[in-house]
Design an enzyme around this catalytic site. Structure first.
Site, mmCIF file in Angstrom:
data_model
loop_
_atom_site.group_PDB
_atom_site.id
_atom_site.type_symbol
_atom_site.label_atom_id
_atom_site.label_comp_id
_atom_site.label_asym_id
_atom_site.label_seq_id
_atom_site.Cartn_x
_atom_site.Cartn_y
_atom_site.Cartn_z
ATOM 1 N N ASP A 288 0.866 -1.170 0.000
ATOM 2 C CA ASP A 288 0.000 0.000 0.000
ATOM 3 C C ASP A 288 0.913 1.235 0.000
ATOM 4 O O ASP A 288 2.124 1.141 0.200
ATOM 5 C CB ASP A 288 -0.970 -0.020 1.194
ATOM 6 C CG ASP A 288 -2.207 0.826 0.897
ATOM 7 O OD1 ASP A 288 -2.117 1.743 0.045
ATOM 8 O OD2 ASP A 288 -3.262 0.601 1.511
HETATM 9 C C1 NOJ Z 1 -4.087 3.856 -0.068
HETATM 10 C C2 NOJ Z 1 -5.223 2.907 0.054
HETATM 11 O O1 NOJ Z 1 -5.204 2.266 1.314
HETATM 12 C C3 NOJ Z 1 -5.306 1.845 -1.035
HETATM 13 O O2 NOJ Z 1 -6.548 1.200 -0.926
HETATM 14 C C4 NOJ Z 1 -5.091 2.447 -2.373
HETATM 15 O O3 NOJ Z 1 -5.233 1.474 -3.378
HETATM 16 C C5 NOJ Z 1 -3.724 3.091 -2.402
HETATM 17 N N1 NOJ Z 1 -3.653 4.151 -1.403
HETATM 18 C C6 NOJ Z 1 -3.336 3.623 -3.771
HETATM 19 O O4 NOJ Z 1 -3.954 4.812 -4.074
#
Ligand code: NOJ
Length: 724
Positions: A288
């Site tokens: 993430d």
């Molecule tokens: C943070 C989020 O937790 C996740 O779900 C997302 O895909 C990513 N950022 C990328 O933007």
């Protein structure tokens, strides 16, 4: 047939330098330069917490100068971008990767396509209320058609984090509180996104997230710790991720949170033992955003280098946004702290998904022409409307005030009734406000002469509007910034200002119909009392207004059923139907499991939803057969309208080696019934579906008395019982 790229992967790896291999693990987003010197992630955050609107975000992304770090790209230091969602840019960057880097390895474009790309469909929590895998797959397909036309190769979806706590803002992004539903929803999305051949130009790889149990953060606070028994983890949280992997998802995103003290990003048990070894996954594991670096803050890694070391050893292939791999891995490999074989394995996983997507053979998967011809096609809007209609849940309908008769005069109140931008809900970064149809616009389009009374209207105007109408429709709830990531709430009520409006309208004595826009369950007992009808519309997407009017005016009979419990007060959270009894289940006596100052019951139970017709369940039969428990029931449409009913089958094991939930959803079926028609539904619950874990974590077959409940919600009546 699945193609085997292993020899091509090995051949390529043998030509790559250590730096080039590390470059394959690097994902970044464009930074905005000039007046707005912020990273893409920061900009996203600014949008999520409301500092800039979605429109401003879109404008900045399209007009501000963006730094794509092209020098790094040319040098083979970038493998993937997050957030490039237009064909022109994707093509330009891909040409640099393919034509100007030493080995010509194509780029992988990832994007958060959560509930539609340009044709935004209802938020996942809403769409799950349709209980219809075919629909989930179909909207997933639309999302893939559009996003791939805009250059996207992989979506960071589906999110299958089971969420039992309505305070958690990201409950909006999944299929609610039940593990079976999340599994069915996730698998359908994977099929929809990926299609049957990932190398086709309109196939988009699915990245299942957030592995694992992100929805179980303590107290519903985003990013918070997850501490739970392995039994519970395996029974209630893990199956939905596994269902997506089994459905063929080619990427997985570990969660931000820790599980029992070890952050998922550096958790080798999760990423190696379970995901790769037990489940046989050989796709891409991508962190993430900034999650690897955050392992220092978690307190599991001493510094960025240590975080990078732990993450890659644990099986994290690609680094999203933290730059720890690109900074530290070379030294780690050269010192022997990270064996080169581990680096090869990670780079190999990245190359594999690129091969599978056909990028080595067809790196330019789209054109601006295709993008233009694809986005927001009328047939996609039709599907978005169907999805929105099927997501709507009728929560109350006193004296059958709905559907409205054609001659009814209504007045509309509440800012959300005329708001276009709010209709998409959270995570709709490819959306455009102008594409959305508000309720007020939909009324005008239908030729309904309903007065809209804006939020600035004073008391007198409001009274006059109310006087001239037979029914008063109030649109209230949450803005899109009030749910989604980093939007946990400690109080899940409707704002005082909106409640004042409802009270004022109710005081007129006219029936008040409340249309709710929200990304989570809301604790609204007073609103429920004051309203004649409550229509849960969630954040319905681009076709919001038309879909809501389809229901209000009775063109479509509502059929949605809740996939998340609505507590009566926030203090009941986490509240979910599949709880255990305790030794002292809540009751009249003081010394039972309850609160002094809150009811025992939810406001609306899981599985609940009304219709403009009625259904009767008769002839329930529960039998033990060789292949499982056969449960059958005759469902009759006893009302005056054709309709769709969602038939639900729950079980309760009365004893076990560990206490079992009072109910567990084991199957469901959505059936269409003409008025007066009867259909028999048969469920077969395989014995394997009754297995659970004992104290020693041994899988155990169900035993003893099994009660079976069948009906239209989680409070369904007993259908029968068998002895296992
Ligand atoms: C943070 C989020 O937790 C996740 O779900 C997302 O895909 C990513 N950022 C990328 O933007």
């Amino acid at each position: 047939m699945k193609k085997d790229y292993e020899s091509r992967i090995q051949e390529l790896l043998s030509k790559m330098t250590i730096e080039e291999k590390i470059g394959q693990l690097q994902q970044c987003g464009p930074s905005l330069v000039g007046a707005f010197d912020v990273s893409f992630d920061e900009l996203l955050n600014m949008m999520f917490d409301g500092r800039i609107s979605q429109e401003e975000f879109g404008r900045l992304m399209s007009t501000a100068e963006q730094d794509f770090h092209e020098e790094d790209l040319r040098a083979g230091r970038i493998s993937s971008y997050n957030g490039v969602g237009d064909a022109g840019t994707a093509d330009r960057l891909q040409r640099i990767a393919v034509e100007e880097t030493r080995l010509g390895i194509p780029l992988l474009f990832g994007y958060d396509v959560i509930h539609g790309f340009r044709t935004v469909t209802p938020i996942p929590l809403a769409e799950s209320c349709a209980w219809e895998p075919e629909l989930w797959e179909k909207t997933g397909r639309v999302a893939a058609e559009e996003a791939t036309a805009a250059g996207v190769h992989m979506t960071f979806a589906p999110m299958v984090d089971v969420a039992k706590d309505a305070r958690w803002g990201r409950i909006s992004e999944g299929a609610g509180e039940d593990v079976l539903l999340n599994s069915a929803y996730g698998a359908a999305k994977v099929r929809g996104f990926q299609g049957d051949d990932l190398s086709k130009e309109n196939a988009m790889a699915a990245c299942v997230k957030h592995f694992a149990a992100y929805g179980a953060g303590e107290a519903g606070r985003d990013y918070n710790r997850v501490d739970m028994s392995p039994q519970r983890l395996w029974e209630e949280y893990m199956p939905s991720y596994q269902a997506c992997v089994d459905a063929g998802a080619r990427a997985v995103m570990p969660a931000f949170n820790d599980i029992n003290g070890v952050p998922c990003s550096v958790n080798s048990w999760l990423l190696r033992d379970i995901l790769r070894e037990r489940w046989g996954f050989n796709g891409l594991v991508i962190s993430d955003s900034n999650a690897i670096a955050e392992c220092v803050i978690h307190g599991i890694a001493a510094d960025r280098k240590d975080a990078a070391r732990q993450a890659i050893l644990a099986g994290m292939d690609m680094d999203m946004a933290s730059n720890t791999y690109i900074e530290c891995l070379k030294e780690l490999v050269e010192s022997g702290e990270v064996p080169e074989s581990v680096l090869d394995e990670a780079a190999g996983d990245v190359l594999r998904i690129k091969f599978e997507l056909g990028l080595f053979d067809h790196p330019y998967r789209t054109t601006q022409k295709r993008e233009q011809e694809t986005l927001l096609r009328p047939e996609y809007r039709t599907i978005a409307r169907e999805a929105a209609v099927k997501s709507i849940v009728l929560l109350k309908n006193k004296d059958r005030v709905l559907p409205l008769k054609p001659e009814t005069k209504a007045a509309l109140f509440g800012a959300l009734a005329a708001d276009k931008g709010q209709m998409t809900g959270s995570w709709a970064i490819g959306a455009k406000e102008k594409d959305c149809v508000s309720m007020a616009e939909a009324c005008a389009a239908r030729g309904l002469d309903w007065q809209y009374c804006g939020p600035d209207a004073d008391e007198a105007v409001l009274q006059a509007a109310a006087e001239g109408a037979d029914v008063l429709i109030a649109a209230v709830g949450e803005t899109k910034e009030e749910s989604g990531e980093a939007a946990s709430r400690a109080d899940i009520t409707v704002s005082e200002e909106q409640m004042r409006l409802i009270r004022q309208l109710a005081d007129t004595g006219k029936p008040v119909i409340v249309v709710l826009f929200n990304g989570r369950p809301l604790a609204i007992p007073e609103l429920h009392e004051l309203a004649a009808a409550v229509v849960e519309a969630w954040h319905p997407g681009v076709e919001a207004g038309p879909a809501i009017l389809d229901i209000l005016c009775g063109d479509v009979n509502p059929s949605g059923k809740l996939t998340t419990t609505f507590p009566a007060v926030t203090g009941q959270c986490p509240m979910y139907y599949a709880h255990i009894n305790t030794g002292r289940p809540g009751g009249k006596s003081k010394f039972t499991s309850k609160y002094l100052d809150a009811p025992l019951e939810p406001l609306y139970p899981f599985g609940y939803g009304l219709s403009y017709t009625t259904y009767a369940y008769t002839g329930q039969k529960v039998e033990k057969k060789e292949d499982g428990i056969h449960v059958s029931v005759a469902v009759t449409n006893t009302g005056g309208r054709d309709g769709d009913e969602i038939v639900q089958c729950y079980v309760q094991q009365m004893t076990g080696r560990r206490v079992r939930p009072v109910r567990q959803l084991k199957d469901f079926a959505k059936i269409s019934l003409k008025t007066g028609e009867t259909k028999t539904v048969t469920f077969v619950i395989p014995y394997a579906g009754l297995r659970y874990y004992d104290w020693e974590m041994k899988e155990t077959p169900g035993e003893g008395i099994l009660k079976v409940y069948v009906g239209g919600d989680s409070q369904a009546e007993l259908a029968g019982q068998v002895v296992l």
